[in-house]
Design a protein around this motif. Sequence first.
Motif, PDB file in Angstrom:
ATOM      1  N   GLY A  28      48.998  87.349  66.375  1.00  0.00           N
ATOM      2  CA  GLY A  28      47.741  87.334  65.642  1.00  0.00           C
ATOM      3  C   GLY A  28      46.488  87.166  66.490  1.00  0.00           C
ATOM      4  O   GLY A  28      45.396  87.025  65.948  1.00  0.00           O
ATOM      5  N   GLU A  29      46.626  87.187  67.811  1.00  0.00           N
ATOM      6  CA  GLU A  29      45.441  87.042  68.661  1.00  0.00           C
ATOM      7  C   GLU A  29      44.430  88.147  68.397  1.00  0.00           C
ATOM      8  O   GLU A  29      43.220  87.921  68.499  1.00  0.00           O
ATOM      9  CB  GLU A  29      45.837  86.993  70.136  1.00  0.00           C
ATOM     10  CG  GLU A  29      46.594  85.732  70.527  1.00  0.00           C
ATOM     11  CD  GLU A  29      45.819  84.447  70.267  1.00  0.00           C
ATOM     12  OE1 GLU A  29      44.611  84.392  70.590  1.00  0.00           O
ATOM     13  OE2 GLU A  29      46.424  83.500  69.724  1.00  0.00           O
ATOM     14  N   CYS A  30      44.894  89.322  68.049  1.00  0.00           N
ATOM     15  CA  CYS A  30      43.993  90.438  67.737  1.00  0.00           C
ATOM     16  C   CYS A  30      43.131  90.118  66.516  1.00  0.00           C
ATOM     17  O   CYS A  30      41.929  90.381  66.501  1.00  0.00           O
ATOM     18  CB  CYS A  30      44.789  91.725  67.519  1.00  0.00           C
ATOM     19  SG  CYS A  30      46.119  91.597  66.307  1.00  0.00           S
ATOM     20  N   VAL A  31      43.755  89.543  65.507  1.00  0.00           N
ATOM     21  CA  VAL A  31      43.026  89.192  64.286  1.00  0.00           C
ATOM     22  C   VAL A  31      42.051  88.057  64.574  1.00  0.00           C
ATOM     23  O   VAL A  31      40.904  88.074  64.110  1.00  0.00           O
ATOM     24  CB  VAL A  31      44.006  88.816  63.151  1.00  0.00           C
ATOM     25  CG1 VAL A  31      43.250  88.412  61.900  1.00  0.00           C
ATOM     26  CG2 VAL A  31      44.955  89.973  62.856  1.00  0.00           C
ATOM     27  N   LYS A  32      42.477  87.079  65.356  1.00  0.00           N
ATOM     28  CA  LYS A  32      41.603  85.947  65.701  1.00  0.00           C
ATOM     29  C   LYS A  32      40.378  86.411  66.479  1.00  0.00           C
ATOM     30  O   LYS A  32      39.300  85.827  66.347  1.00  0.00           O
ATOM     31  CB  LYS A  32      42.378  84.917  66.526  1.00  0.00           C
ATOM     32  CG  LYS A  32      43.458  84.210  65.756  1.00  0.00           C
ATOM     33  CD  LYS A  32      44.252  83.301  66.682  1.00  0.00           C
ATOM     34  CE  LYS A  32      45.514  82.797  66.023  1.00  0.00           C
ATOM     35  NZ  LYS A  32      46.358  82.038  66.986  1.00  0.00           N
ATOM     36  N   ALA A  33      40.510  87.448  67.290  1.00  0.00           N
ATOM     37  CA  ALA A  33      39.394  87.955  68.092  1.00  0.00           C
ATOM     38  C   ALA A  33      38.480  88.890  67.303  1.00  0.00           C
ATOM     39  O   ALA A  33      37.388  89.210  67.756  1.00  0.00           O
ATOM     40  CB  ALA A  33      39.929  88.693  69.315  1.00  0.00           C
ATOM     41  N   CYS A  34      38.913  89.311  66.148  1.00  0.00           N
ATOM     42  CA  CYS A  34      38.194  90.311  65.360  1.00  0.00           C
ATOM     43  C   CYS A  34      36.894  89.740  64.785  1.00  0.00           C
ATOM     44  O   CYS A  34      36.926  88.756  64.047  1.00  0.00           O
ATOM     45  CB  CYS A  34      39.096  90.803  64.233  1.00  0.00           C
ATOM     46  SG  CYS A  34      38.326  92.051  63.202  1.00  0.00           S
ATOM     47  N   PRO A  35      35.759  90.373  65.078  1.00  0.00           N
ATOM     48  CA  PRO A  35      34.484  89.868  64.575  1.00  0.00           C
ATOM     49  C   PRO A  35      34.268  90.084  63.074  1.00  0.00           C
ATOM     50  O   PRO A  35      33.354  89.491  62.504  1.00  0.00           O
ATOM     51  CB  PRO A  35      33.445  90.633  65.394  1.00  0.00           C
ATOM     52  CG  PRO A  35      34.129  91.892  65.794  1.00  0.00           C
ATOM     53  CD  PRO A  35      35.580  91.536  65.960  1.00  0.00           C
ATOM     54  N   ILE A  36      35.071  90.900  62.436  1.00  0.00           N
ATOM     55  CA  ILE A  36      34.899  91.125  60.999  1.00  0.00           C
ATOM     56  C   ILE A  36      35.973  90.417  60.171  1.00  0.00           C
ATOM     57  O   ILE A  36      36.048  90.606  58.960  1.00  0.00           O
ATOM     58  CB  ILE A  36      34.854  92.642  60.661  1.00  0.00           C
ATOM     59  CG1 ILE A  36      36.109  93.395  61.101  1.00  0.00           C
ATOM     60  CG2 ILE A  36      33.622  93.289  61.238  1.00  0.00           C
ATOM     61  CD1 ILE A  36      37.190  93.376  60.098  1.00  0.00           C
ATOM     62  N   ALA A  37      36.784  89.575  60.801  1.00  0.00           N
ATOM     63  CA  ALA A  37      37.858  88.880  60.080  1.00  0.00           C
ATOM     64  C   ALA A  37      37.309  88.070  58.914  1.00  0.00           C
ATOM     65  O   ALA A  37      37.876  88.084  57.814  1.00  0.00           O
ATOM     66  CB  ALA A  37      38.659  87.996  61.031  1.00  0.00           C
ATOM     67  N   SER A  38      36.203  87.383  59.139  1.00  0.00           N
ATOM     68  CA  SER A  38      35.608  86.584  58.072  1.00  0.00           C
ATOM     69  C   SER A  38      35.107  87.470  56.939  1.00  0.00           C
ATOM     70  O   SER A  38      35.371  87.212  55.768  1.00  0.00           O
ATOM     71  CB  SER A  38      34.466  85.740  58.636  1.00  0.00           C
ATOM     72  OG  SER A  38      33.902  84.955  57.628  1.00  0.00           O
ATOM     73  N   GLU A  39      34.406  88.539  57.294  1.00  0.00           N
ATOM     74  CA  GLU A  39      33.899  89.490  56.296  1.00  0.00           C
ATOM     75  C   GLU A  39      35.044  90.127  55.512  1.00  0.00           C
ATOM     76  O   GLU A  39      34.931  90.374  54.312  1.00  0.00           O
ATOM     77  CB  GLU A  39      33.079  90.576  56.975  1.00  0.00           C
ATOM     78  CG  GLU A  39      32.506  91.592  56.027  1.00  0.00           C
ATOM     79  CD  GLU A  39      31.735  92.688  56.752  1.00  0.00           C
ATOM     80  OE1 GLU A  39      31.778  93.824  56.256  1.00  0.00           O
ATOM     81  OE2 GLU A  39      31.101  92.413  57.781  1.00  0.00           O
ATOM     82  N   ALA A  40      36.155  90.374  56.208  1.00  0.00           N
ATOM     83  CA  ALA A  40      37.322  90.979  55.557  1.00  0.00           C
ATOM     84  C   ALA A  40      38.094  89.969  54.718  1.00  0.00           C
ATOM     85  O   ALA A  40      39.003  90.343  53.981  1.00  0.00           O
ATOM     86  CB  ALA A  40      38.239  91.600  56.606  1.00  0.00           C
ATOM     87  N   GLY A  41      37.759  88.692  54.860  1.00  0.00           N
ATOM     88  CA  GLY A  41      38.429  87.661  54.073  1.00  0.00           C
ATOM     89  C   GLY A  41      39.786  87.249  54.614  1.00  0.00           C
ATOM     90  O   GLY A  41      40.617  86.725  53.881  1.00  0.00           O
TER      91      GLY A  41
END
Length: 107
Positions: A28-41
């Motif tokens: 999940g490091e890719c998801v943790k680094a993703c700048p839109i993770a919060s926006e994507a919920g």
Amino acid sequence: MNAKHVVDFETHMANELAGIDAACTRCGECVKACPIASEAGVDGVPAGDVMAGVLGMLMRGEALDQSSRSWMDHCNGCGACIPACPEEVNARRVLMFAQCHDARDER
């Protein structure tokens, strides 16, 4: 063009995804680094589960869960996920394949 070097998109995608599936540890490091993770919920969801959901859809035809679908749909292609992966999996490419797969299935 020499015919033995021609590979159709489906074959290329299957070959590439098999390698990605074998290499990805679903950390999940890719998801943790993703700048839109919060926006994507997806910032409150176990990050490894989000990538596992995308790969499950691609590799085994599993239905996308809400978090994995949202991450896929919100991807802006920035590539912040790529250097975050300790296994050198290109998550942006995974999401591109997932988007192509999803669009094909919607036809």
